[in-house]
Design a protein around this motif. Structure first.
Motif, PDB file in Angstrom:
ATOM      1  N   ALA A  94       0.798  -1.183  -0.059  1.00  0.00           N
ATOM      2  CA  ALA A  94      -0.149  -0.205  -0.066  1.00  0.00           C
ATOM      3  C   ALA A  94       0.917   1.140  -0.061  1.00  0.00           C
ATOM      4  N   GLN A  95       0.364   2.262  -0.622  1.00  0.00           N
ATOM      5  CA  GLN A  95       1.068   3.438  -0.697  1.00  0.00           C
ATOM      6  C   GLN A  95       0.891   4.408   0.548  1.00  0.00           C
ATOM      7  N   THR A  96       2.151   4.874   0.896  1.00  0.00           N
ATOM      8  CA  THR A  96       1.906   6.014   2.285  1.00  0.00           C
ATOM      9  C   THR A  96       2.585   7.341   1.805  1.00  0.00           C
ATOM     10  N   VAL A  97       2.166   8.185   2.310  1.00  0.00           N
ATOM     11  CA  VAL A  97       2.491   9.706   2.243  1.00  0.00           C
ATOM     12  C   VAL A  97       2.956  10.315   3.544  1.00  0.00           C
ATOM     13  N   THR A  98       4.170  10.824   3.572  1.00  0.00           N
ATOM     14  CA  THR A  98       4.651  11.310   4.872  1.00  0.00           C
ATOM     15  C   THR A  98       4.876  12.860   4.553  1.00  0.00           C
ATOM     16  N   GLN A  99       4.338  13.529   5.677  1.00  0.00           N
ATOM     17  CA  GLN A  99       4.653  14.932   5.675  1.00  0.00           C
ATOM     18  C   GLN A  99       5.105  15.332   7.216  1.00  0.00           C
ATOM     19  N   SER A 100       6.520  15.435   7.084  1.00  0.00           N
ATOM     20  CA  SER A 100       7.219  15.324   8.359  1.00  0.00           C
ATOM     21  C   SER A 100       6.961  16.949   9.204  1.00  0.00           C
ATOM     22  N   GLN A 101       6.485  17.782   8.661  1.00  0.00           N
ATOM     23  CA  GLN A 101       6.365  19.144   9.111  1.00  0.00           C
ATOM     24  C   GLN A 101       5.094  19.270   9.751  1.00  0.00           C
ATOM     25  N   PRO A 102       4.657  19.075  10.844  1.00  0.00           N
ATOM     26  CA  PRO A 102       3.184  19.379  11.258  1.00  0.00           C
ATOM     27  C   PRO A 102       2.961  20.908  11.049  1.00  0.00           C
ATOM     28  N   GLU A 103       3.880  21.611  11.438  1.00  0.00           N
ATOM     29  CA  GLU A 103       3.510  23.182  11.318  1.00  0.00           C
ATOM     30  C   GLU A 103       4.751  23.949  10.579  1.00  0.00           C
ATOM     31  N   MET A 104       4.466  24.931   9.704  1.00  0.00           N
ATOM     32  CA  MET A 104       5.478  25.922   9.468  1.00  0.00           C
ATOM     33  C   MET A 104       5.180  27.270   9.487  1.00  0.00           C
ATOM     34  N   SER A 105       6.117  28.072   9.416  1.00  0.00           N
ATOM     35  CA  SER A 105       5.579  29.517   9.337  1.00  0.00           C
ATOM     36  C   SER A 105       6.448  30.198   8.673  1.00  0.00           C
ATOM     37  N   VAL A 106       6.168  31.341   7.941  1.00  0.00           N
ATOM     38  CA  VAL A 106       6.896  32.170   6.987  1.00  0.00           C
ATOM     39  C   VAL A 106       6.506  33.594   7.107  1.00  0.00           C
ATOM     40  N   GLN A 107       7.593  34.375   6.814  1.00  0.00           N
ATOM     41  CA  GLN A 107       7.181  36.080   6.896  1.00  0.00           C
ATOM     42  C   GLN A 107       6.627  36.163   5.469  1.00  0.00           C
ATOM     43  N   GLU A 108       5.537  37.208   5.452  1.00  0.00           N
ATOM     44  CA  GLU A 108       5.082  37.525   4.068  1.00  0.00           C
ATOM     45  C   GLU A 108       6.011  37.969   3.276  1.00  0.00           C
ATOM     46  N   ALA A 109       5.956  37.698   2.008  1.00  0.00           N
ATOM     47  CA  ALA A 109       6.892  37.883   0.727  1.00  0.00           C
ATOM     48  C   ALA A 109       8.238  37.082   0.584  1.00  0.00           C
ATOM     49  N   GLU A 110       8.385  36.124   1.799  1.00  0.00           N
ATOM     50  CA  GLU A 110       9.496  35.332   1.806  1.00  0.00           C
ATOM     51  C   GLU A 110       8.945  33.907   1.092  1.00  0.00           C
ATOM     52  N   THR A 111      10.111  32.902   1.041  1.00  0.00           N
ATOM     53  CA  THR A 111       9.697  31.715   0.374  1.00  0.00           C
ATOM     54  C   THR A 111       9.826  30.617   1.552  1.00  0.00           C
ATOM     55  N   VAL A 112       8.727  29.782   1.195  1.00  0.00           N
ATOM     56  CA  VAL A 112       8.881  28.606   1.970  1.00  0.00           C
ATOM     57  C   VAL A 112       8.702  27.224   1.234  1.00  0.00           C
ATOM     58  N   THR A 113       9.092  26.050   1.903  1.00  0.00           N
ATOM     59  CA  THR A 113       9.130  24.895   1.510  1.00  0.00           C
ATOM     60  C   THR A 113       8.442  23.801   2.365  1.00  0.00           C
ATOM     61  N   LEU A 114       7.687  23.296   1.513  1.00  0.00           N
ATOM     62  CA  LEU A 114       6.909  21.809   2.650  1.00  0.00           C
ATOM     63  C   LEU A 114       7.534  20.734   1.881  1.00  0.00           C
ATOM     64  N   SER A 115       7.609  19.858   2.740  1.00  0.00           N
ATOM     65  CA  SER A 115       8.258  18.499   2.664  1.00  0.00           C
ATOM     66  C   SER A 115       7.380  17.427   2.478  1.00  0.00           C
ATOM     67  N   CYS A 116       7.606  16.635   1.729  1.00  0.00           N
ATOM     68  CA  CYS A 116       6.561  15.399   1.394  1.00  0.00           C
ATOM     69  C   CYS A 116       7.524  14.058   0.938  1.00  0.00           C
ATOM     70  N   THR A 117       7.369  13.382   1.551  1.00  0.00           N
ATOM     71  CA  THR A 117       7.922  11.836   0.735  1.00  0.00           C
ATOM     72  C   THR A 117       6.877  10.823   0.724  1.00  0.00           C
ATOM     73  N   TYR A 118       6.938   9.775   0.055  1.00  0.00           N
ATOM     74  CA  TYR A 118       6.030   8.828  -0.231  1.00  0.00           C
ATOM     75  C   TYR A 118       6.574   7.485  -0.508  1.00  0.00           C
ATOM     76  N   ASP A 119       6.010   6.574  -0.564  1.00  0.00           N
ATOM     77  CA  ASP A 119       6.295   5.016  -0.722  1.00  0.00           C
ATOM     78  C   ASP A 119       5.535   4.411  -1.750  1.00  0.00           C
ATOM     79  N   THR A 120       6.029   4.010  -2.801  1.00  0.00           N
ATOM     80  CA  THR A 120       5.048   3.147  -3.693  1.00  0.00           C
ATOM     81  C   THR A 120       5.962   2.092  -4.303  1.00  0.00           C
ATOM     82  N   SER A 121       5.032   1.032  -4.889  1.00  0.00           N
ATOM     83  CA  SER A 121       6.057   0.062  -5.943  1.00  0.00           C
ATOM     84  C   SER A 121       5.801   0.469  -7.271  1.00  0.00           C
ATOM     85  N   GLU A 122       4.763   1.380  -7.429  1.00  0.00           N
ATOM     86  CA  GLU A 122       4.572   1.737  -8.853  1.00  0.00           C
ATOM     87  C   GLU A 122       5.481   2.782  -9.298  1.00  0.00           C
TER      88      GLU A 122
END
Lengths: 114, 118
Positions: free
Chosen positions: B1-29
């Motif tokens: 079965a496929q799984t999706v993991t987001q390791s950051q429960p919360e993030m904050s960013v200042q207006e006009a700045e850049t932010v990156t949200l992480s995601c990893t997944y597992d699949t045999s497809e």
């Protein structure tokens, strides 16, 4: 353009009561889904349907039932409400093709069982 | 079965700045789709961006772009020039490309709550 419509938006049930969450879509999508969203847990699939008359269980089907008599409607039935069913419920639909991949969601139903 | 993991429960960013949200997944497809959905306080699930696994080019939608690393099974979302309206819960999701049965269902991560500070 209505998309996916869910009713009601909010509901409070007493333990042991029953209710039906309504879902209808006007996009002629074959595939429809019911998800529940619990805090910090993402969305989990309860039931899905690949067309009228065809339904199947998802990850967390216990305590729920569904039917699909028409392409448009996919109601979710809770027979004996339990506190563990307190959640936000989302209905979604999609086209069964490999090209058009987007799933469209209703606005959700917040259900509280007390 | 496929799984999706987001390791950051919360993030904050200042207006006009850049932010990156992480995601990893597992699949045999080898052929699948990946999505980022935004859920503002209104609860509506809004598709932000999608990536097709067979495409090497990273998807871009205005201020939103992804970094898709297929071998690493990583799918991060970059939000540039963050705006107050970007504040929301963000979900990473996976879907098989091949058809039939439950293959069209979305598998979701647990979400990342993004706060945008003025």
């Amino acid at each position: 353009n209505a998309g996916v419509t869910q009713t009601p938006k909010f509901r409070i049930l007493k333990i042991g009561q029953s209710m039906t969450l309504q879902c209808t879509q006007d996009m002629n999508h074959n595939y429809m889904y019911w998800y529940r969203q619990d805090p910090g847990m993402g969305l989990k699939l309860i039931y899905y349907s690949v067309g009228a008359g065809i339904t199947d269980k998802g990850e967390v089907p216990n305590g729920y039932n569904v039917s699909r008599s028409t392409t448009e409607d996919f109601p979710l039935r809770l027979e004996l409400a339990a506190p563990s069913q307190t959640s936000v419920y989302f209905c979604a639909s999609s086209y069964p093709g490999t090209g058009n991949t987007e799933a469209f969601f209703g606005q959700g139903t917040r259900l509280t069982v007390v | 079965a496929q799984t999706v993991t987001q390791s950051q429960p919360e993030m904050s960013v200042q207006e006009a700045e850049t932010v990156t949200l992480s995601c990893t997944y597992d699949t045999s497809e080898s052929d699948y789709y990946l999505f980022w959905y935004k859920q503002p306080p209104s609860r509506q699930m809004i598709l932000v961006i999608r990536q097709e696994a067979y495409k090497q080019q990273n998807a871009t939608e205005n201020r939103f772009s992804v970094n898709f690393q297929k071998a690493a099974k990583s799918f991060s979302l970059k939000i540039s020039d963050s705006q107050l309206g970007d504040a929301a819960m963000y979900f990473c999701a996976y879907r098989d490309r091949k058809g039939g049965g439950s293959n069209y269902k979305l598998t979701f991560g647990k979400g990342t709550l993004l706060t945008v500070n003025p």
